[in-house]
Design a protein around this motif. Structure first.
Motif, PDB file in Angstrom:
ATOM      1  N   ASN A 295      -8.676  14.918 -23.360  1.00  7.46           N
ATOM      2  CA  ASN A 295      -9.715  15.677 -24.056  1.00  7.46           C
ATOM      3  C   ASN A 295     -10.366  16.742 -23.177  1.00  7.46           C
ATOM      4  O   ASN A 295     -11.231  17.487 -23.645  1.00  7.46           O
ATOM      5  CB  ASN A 295     -10.802  14.726 -24.575  1.00  7.46           C
ATOM      6  CG  ASN A 295     -10.257  13.724 -25.579  1.00  7.46           C
ATOM      7  OD1 ASN A 295      -9.409  14.070 -26.396  1.00  7.46           O
ATOM      8  ND2 ASN A 295     -10.729  12.485 -25.511  1.00  7.46           N
ATOM      9  N   LEU A 296      -9.959  16.807 -21.902  1.00  7.61           N
ATOM     10  CA  LEU A 296     -10.566  17.766 -20.980  1.00  7.61           C
ATOM     11  C   LEU A 296      -9.809  19.089 -20.985  1.00  7.61           C
ATOM     12  O   LEU A 296      -8.601  19.134 -21.200  1.00  7.61           O
ATOM     13  CB  LEU A 296     -10.576  17.201 -19.559  1.00  7.61           C
ATOM     14  CG  LEU A 296     -11.291  15.863 -19.343  1.00  7.61           C
ATOM     15  CD1 LEU A 296     -11.180  15.441 -17.886  1.00  7.61           C
ATOM     16  CD2 LEU A 296     -12.752  15.955 -19.767  1.00  7.61           C
ATOM     17  N   THR A 297     -10.528  20.157 -20.706  1.00  2.24           N
ATOM     18  CA  THR A 297      -9.917  21.481 -20.572  1.00  2.24           C
ATOM     19  C   THR A 297     -10.632  22.246 -19.467  1.00  2.24           C
ATOM     20  O   THR A 297     -11.717  21.860 -19.015  1.00  2.24           O
ATOM     21  CB  THR A 297     -10.028  22.290 -21.884  1.00  2.24           C
ATOM     22  OG1 THR A 297     -11.412  22.404 -22.244  1.00  2.24           O
ATOM     23  CG2 THR A 297      -9.251  21.624 -23.012  1.00  2.24           C
ATOM     24  N   GLY A 298     -10.013  23.333 -19.028  1.00  2.00           N
ATOM     25  CA  GLY A 298     -10.654  24.256 -18.102  1.00  2.00           C
ATOM     26  C   GLY A 298     -11.199  23.604 -16.850  1.00  2.00           C
ATOM     27  O   GLY A 298     -10.539  22.789 -16.197  1.00  2.00           O
ATOM     28  N   ASP A 299     -12.446  23.956 -16.502  1.00  2.00           N
ATOM     29  CA  ASP A 299     -13.060  23.491 -15.258  1.00  2.00           C
ATOM     30  C   ASP A 299     -13.227  21.973 -15.227  1.00  2.00           C
ATOM     31  O   ASP A 299     -13.148  21.357 -14.156  1.00  2.00           O
ATOM     32  CB  ASP A 299     -14.414  24.169 -15.058  1.00  2.00           C
ATOM     33  CG  ASP A 299     -14.278  25.656 -14.744  1.00  2.00           C
ATOM     34  OD1 ASP A 299     -13.166  26.058 -14.320  1.00  2.00           O
ATOM     35  OD2 ASP A 299     -15.257  26.402 -14.928  1.00  2.00           O
ATOM     36  N   GLU A 300     -13.477  21.362 -16.385  1.00  5.11           N
ATOM     37  CA  GLU A 300     -13.621  19.902 -16.413  1.00  5.11           C
ATOM     38  C   GLU A 300     -12.311  19.224 -16.009  1.00  5.11           C
ATOM     39  O   GLU A 300     -12.312  18.247 -15.254  1.00  5.11           O
ATOM     40  CB  GLU A 300     -14.041  19.441 -17.809  1.00  5.11           C
ATOM     41  CG  GLU A 300     -15.481  19.758 -18.174  1.00  5.11           C
ATOM     42  CD  GLU A 300     -15.855  19.177 -19.525  1.00  5.11           C
ATOM     43  OE1 GLU A 300     -14.931  18.977 -20.358  1.00  5.11           O
ATOM     44  OE2 GLU A 300     -17.048  18.921 -19.752  1.00  5.11           O
ATOM     45  N   LEU A 301     -11.206  19.739 -16.506  1.00  4.82           N
ATOM     46  CA  LEU A 301      -9.908  19.168 -16.155  1.00  4.82           C
ATOM     47  C   LEU A 301      -9.588  19.431 -14.684  1.00  4.82           C
ATOM     48  O   LEU A 301      -9.072  18.551 -13.987  1.00  4.82           O
ATOM     49  CB  LEU A 301      -8.813  19.748 -17.049  1.00  4.82           C
ATOM     50  CG  LEU A 301      -7.396  19.221 -16.807  1.00  4.82           C
ATOM     51  CD1 LEU A 301      -7.344  17.701 -16.930  1.00  4.82           C
ATOM     52  CD2 LEU A 301      -6.401  19.864 -17.777  1.00  4.82           C
ATOM     53  N   ARG A 302      -9.903  20.621 -14.200  1.00  5.53           N
ATOM     54  CA  ARG A 302      -9.661  20.927 -12.782  1.00  5.53           C
ATOM     55  C   ARG A 302     -10.450  19.982 -11.881  1.00  5.53           C
ATOM     56  O   ARG A 302      -9.945  19.501 -10.865  1.00  5.53           O
ATOM     57  CB  ARG A 302     -10.048  22.377 -12.483  1.00  5.53           C
ATOM     58  CG  ARG A 302      -9.108  23.410 -13.070  1.00  5.53           C
ATOM     59  CD  ARG A 302      -9.437  24.821 -12.580  1.00  5.53           C
ATOM     60  NE  ARG A 302      -8.553  25.795 -13.207  1.00  5.53           N
ATOM     61  CZ  ARG A 302      -8.802  26.388 -14.365  1.00  5.53           C
ATOM     62  NH1 ARG A 302      -9.930  26.103 -15.027  1.00  5.53           N
ATOM     63  NH2 ARG A 302      -7.947  27.249 -14.875  1.00  5.53           N
ATOM     64  N   ALA A 303     -11.680  19.714 -12.251  1.00  7.05           N
ATOM     65  CA  ALA A 303     -12.515  18.812 -11.452  1.00  7.05           C
ATOM     66  C   ALA A 303     -11.954  17.393 -11.473  1.00  7.05           C
ATOM     67  O   ALA A 303     -11.936  16.699 -10.445  1.00  7.05           O
ATOM     68  CB  ALA A 303     -13.948  18.828 -11.983  1.00  7.05           C
ATOM     69  N   ALA A 304     -11.481  16.958 -12.639  1.00  6.21           N
ATOM     70  CA  ALA A 304     -10.914  15.611 -12.748  1.00  6.21           C
ATOM     71  C   ALA A 304      -9.638  15.489 -11.924  1.00  6.21           C
ATOM     72  O   ALA A 304      -9.395  14.468 -11.266  1.00  6.21           O
ATOM     73  CB  ALA A 304     -10.633  15.287 -14.215  1.00  6.21           C
ATOM     74  N   VAL A 305      -8.820  16.534 -11.949  1.00  4.66           N
ATOM     75  CA  VAL A 305      -7.576  16.547 -11.181  1.00  4.66           C
ATOM     76  C   VAL A 305      -7.869  16.470  -9.686  1.00  4.66           C
ATOM     77  O   VAL A 305      -7.247  15.697  -8.949  1.00  4.66           O
ATOM     78  CB  VAL A 305      -6.766  17.818 -11.519  1.00  4.66           C
ATOM     79  CG1 VAL A 305      -5.709  18.083 -10.462  1.00  4.66           C
ATOM     80  CG2 VAL A 305      -6.115  17.688 -12.891  1.00  4.66           C
ATOM     81  N   LYS A 306      -8.819  17.276  -9.228  1.00  2.21           N
ATOM     82  CA  LYS A 306      -9.165  17.260  -7.803  1.00  2.21           C
ATOM     83  C   LYS A 306      -9.736  15.906  -7.393  1.00  2.21           C
ATOM     84  O   LYS A 306      -9.417  15.372  -6.319  1.00  2.21           O
ATOM     85  CB  LYS A 306     -10.170  18.366  -7.492  1.00  2.21           C
ATOM     86  CG  LYS A 306     -10.472  18.510  -5.998  1.00  2.21           C
ATOM     87  CD  LYS A 306     -11.417  19.642  -5.718  1.00  2.21           C
ATOM     88  CE  LYS A 306     -11.591  19.847  -4.212  1.00  2.21           C
ATOM     89  NZ  LYS A 306     -12.007  18.616  -3.510  1.00  2.21           N
ATOM     90  N   SER A 307     -10.570  15.338  -8.250  1.00  2.00           N
ATOM     91  CA  SER A 307     -11.145  14.032  -7.956  1.00  2.00           C
ATOM     92  C   SER A 307     -10.061  12.963  -7.873  1.00  2.00           C
ATOM     93  O   SER A 307     -10.119  12.073  -7.015  1.00  2.00           O
ATOM     94  CB  SER A 307     -12.164  13.664  -9.035  1.00  2.00           C
ATOM     95  OG  SER A 307     -12.666  12.359  -8.834  1.00  2.00           O
ATOM     96  N   ARG A 308      -9.074  13.052  -8.752  1.00  2.00           N
ATOM     97  CA  ARG A 308      -7.963  12.092  -8.744  1.00  2.00           C
ATOM     98  C   ARG A 308      -7.216  12.146  -7.412  1.00  2.00           C
ATOM     99  O   ARG A 308      -6.957  11.114  -6.785  1.00  2.00           O
ATOM    100  CB  ARG A 308      -7.017  12.407  -9.904  1.00  2.00           C
ATOM    101  CG  ARG A 308      -5.612  11.827  -9.805  1.00  2.00           C
ATOM    102  CD  ARG A 308      -5.582  10.336  -9.954  1.00  2.00           C
ATOM    103  NE  ARG A 308      -4.196   9.846 -10.026  1.00  2.00           N
ATOM    104  CZ  ARG A 308      -3.850   8.573  -9.953  1.00  2.00           C
ATOM    105  NH1 ARG A 308      -4.772   7.643  -9.780  1.00  2.00           N
ATOM    106  NH2 ARG A 308      -2.596   8.209 -10.044  1.00  2.00           N
ATOM    107  N   ILE A 309      -6.873  13.346  -6.962  1.00  2.00           N
ATOM    108  CA  ILE A 309      -6.145  13.487  -5.701  1.00  2.00           C
ATOM    109  C   ILE A 309      -6.991  12.999  -4.531  1.00  2.00           C
ATOM    110  O   ILE A 309      -6.529  12.224  -3.687  1.00  2.00           O
ATOM    111  CB  ILE A 309      -5.714  14.950  -5.479  1.00  2.00           C
ATOM    112  CG1 ILE A 309      -4.747  15.401  -6.577  1.00  2.00           C
ATOM    113  CG2 ILE A 309      -5.048  15.107  -4.110  1.00  2.00           C
ATOM    114  CD1 ILE A 309      -4.362  16.865  -6.493  1.00  2.00           C
ATOM    115  N   ASP A 310      -8.243  13.444  -4.474  1.00  2.00           N
ATOM    116  CA  ASP A 310      -9.117  13.071  -3.357  1.00  2.00           C
ATOM    117  C   ASP A 310      -9.319  11.562  -3.285  1.00  2.00           C
ATOM    118  O   ASP A 310      -9.222  10.955  -2.208  1.00  2.00           O
ATOM    119  CB  ASP A 310     -10.476  13.763  -3.497  1.00  2.00           C
ATOM    120  CG  ASP A 310     -10.396  15.269  -3.275  1.00  2.00           C
ATOM    121  OD1 ASP A 310      -9.373  15.720  -2.717  1.00  2.00           O
ATOM    122  OD2 ASP A 310     -11.335  15.978  -3.668  1.00  2.00           O
ATOM    123  N   SER A 311      -9.588  10.948  -4.423  1.00  2.00           N
ATOM    124  CA  SER A 311      -9.862   9.514  -4.446  1.00  2.00           C
ATOM    125  C   SER A 311      -8.637   8.703  -4.044  1.00  2.00           C
ATOM    126  O   SER A 311      -8.704   7.820  -3.182  1.00  2.00           O
ATOM    127  CB  SER A 311     -10.320   9.103  -5.850  1.00  2.00           C
ATOM    128  OG  SER A 311     -10.410   7.697  -5.962  1.00  2.00           O
TER     129      SER A 311
END
Length: 460
Positions: A295-311
């Motif tokens: 359900n995410l798009t744009g900046d929200e999806l980018r933030a979730a993707v970065k958080s996934r990798i970092d975590s």
């Protein structure tokens, strides 16, 4: 002189023990190319059985179901179980580029794909594949097909080759490659505590560990099952977690991280000195993407993707030898659709920064199993790998899922030859054979492992 002869005899004996008797049959040619070239190269095996007594390679034309005429070869008296390796250079006219398939039609079976190439109008592309027949064929047609069925396209074929190998010849070369590529002669000198040479000493050697990784998937079912754990640790030195690292498992709801199962599996592999692959960071198939991420798009999806990798990679930095960064991106494009075609470049770059010790992989299916899947041809895989590297992604490994029906060994080897030109490690990351076959038949196809080990090791 006698001492010299004895020394030479000893050296020859050691060579025989290590490498066995030499092979004098036709040699498999590992040559391949994923580059489009201005001029085609000479045919492998001087054309093989396509060449007549004068060395010429006769070609005819075959009318396909679409009414289009294709360059074709009429083949007579092909034998069952023989491994036929086919190659040629192709070029097109009438469009800029297209996917070409080489297909084989016999009087007893439906047409099947035996190789593919991404053909262009400006240069020559190398097609390499092969086939094994279930039964002999008196007359067969090997022809070419544009997958888009564009009647305006003209196909040019040059330097074709068809080389047969008997099962014995194929197996002998495999064994020879194992001896020459994976074995070495070792000389043991035995002396006493004063350094004096001891003759006639009895020496035994015991293998304590395996250098070549051979593994299997494990899941939470192995936790607490000591019998299963002992069975696994005795047989394998590599493992991959089936679902326990996937995003839908570790973060089923936004911000609610749960690495409990992954931690427990990691504790098991550590205790048994088993190397583990990280599978996977992202899965491009939306069906296996967490519902909340869909359900995410744009900046929200980018933030979730970065958080996934970092975590994920910060927690397990240095623990996994590989990470499948992008899984099955030849078939699916969940993230590219939402973040742009180059989104994967950033995934690889960020993952490398988070865990520089791990080797980063693409991973996909139907690359080595078949050439019928137009989404995952060997050239499309090679092209995507090159794009990621050229786009700044730190891509260091090629992952091949192996979900086989009936294995086509010459095609498998041809695919590996082409991928090996990229000079990256090649791993068969998953392997299974259809349960429509009985266990004995499945066991007879254990050659899948041998073929992949030899060819991948030969280049990388």
């Amino acid at each position: 002189m006698r001492a010299l002869l004895m020394l030479l005899s000893w050296v020859f004996l050691q060579w025989q023990l290590a490498f066995g008797a030499s092979y004098d049959g036709p040699r498999y040619d590992y040559y391949a190319s994923t580059e489009c070239k201005t001029y085609p190269e000479a045919p492998l095996y001087d054309g093989g059985i396509l060449a007549d007594r004068t060395g010429k390679i006769p070609m005819t034309y075959y009318k396909m179901e679409t009414g289009v005429y294709s360059p074709a070869f009429v083949l007579y008296n092909l034998t069952g179980t023989t491994r036929y390796t086919f190659s040629c250079w192709v070029k097109i006219k009438g469009t800029v580029s297209t996917l070409l398939k080489a297909r084989l039609s016999t009087e007893t079976s439906t047409s099947k794909c035996v190789g593919t190439a991404s053909a262009k109008s400006s240069c020559w592309s190398f097609l390499k594949g092969g086939f094994v027949l279930d039964s002999p064929s008196q007359t067969s047609i090997l022809y070419f097909q544009d997958v888009e069925a564009n009647n305006a396209i003209e196909i040019s074929v040059t330097s074709p080759s068809l080389q047969p190998f008997s099962v014995e010849q194929w197996k002998t070369q495999q064994e020879e490659n194992i001896r020459t590529k994976r074995k070495r002669v070792a000389t043991v000198h035995v002396s006493d505590s004063q350094g004096n040479h001891i003759t006639g000493a009895s020496v035994t050697a015991q293998q304590l560990s395996k250098d070549f990784p051979f593994g299997s998937a494990i899941a939470k079912t192995i936790l607490g099952n000591t019998a299963y754990q002992a069975w696994f640790a005795k047989r394998f030195n590599a493992a991959v977690f089936e679902n326990e690292l996937k995003w839908y498992t570790t973060e089923p709801e936004p911000g609610k991280l749960n690495y409990t199962l992954a931690d427990e599996l990691l504790e098991f592999v550590r205790a048994n000195q088993i190397v583990a692959r990280g599978h996977n960071i992202f899965w491009e198939d939306p069906k296996y993407t967490p519902s909340w991420v869909q359900n995410l798009t744009g900046d929200e999806l980018r933030a979730a993707v970065k958080s996934r990798i970092d975590s994920l990679l910060t927690r397990y930095k240095g623990e996994f030898v590989h990470w499948d960064v992008s899984n099955e991106m030849l078939h699916f494009d969940f993230y590219e659709q939402r973040l742009g075609y180059n989104a994967t470049f950033d995934f690889f770059a960020t993952a490398q920064q988070s865990d520089p010790y791990a080797t980063l992989f693409m991973n996909d299916f139907n690359v080595i199993e078949t050439c019928d899947d137009v989404n995952s041809t060997v050239d499309s895989y090679a092209s995507r790998l090159k794009e990621i590297k050229e786009g700044g992604g730190v891509l260091e490994g090629i992952g091949l899922e192996g979900h086989f029906s009936k294995p086509n060994f010459p095609l498998m080897r041809a695919v590996l030859d082409k991928l090996a030109t990229l000079k990256l490690p090649i791993w068969l990351t998953e392997i299974d054979i259809s349960n429509s076959f009985d266990q004995q038949t499945q066991w007879n196809w254990k050659e899948i492992d041998t073929t992949c080990r030899i060819v991948a090791n030969y280049y990388t």
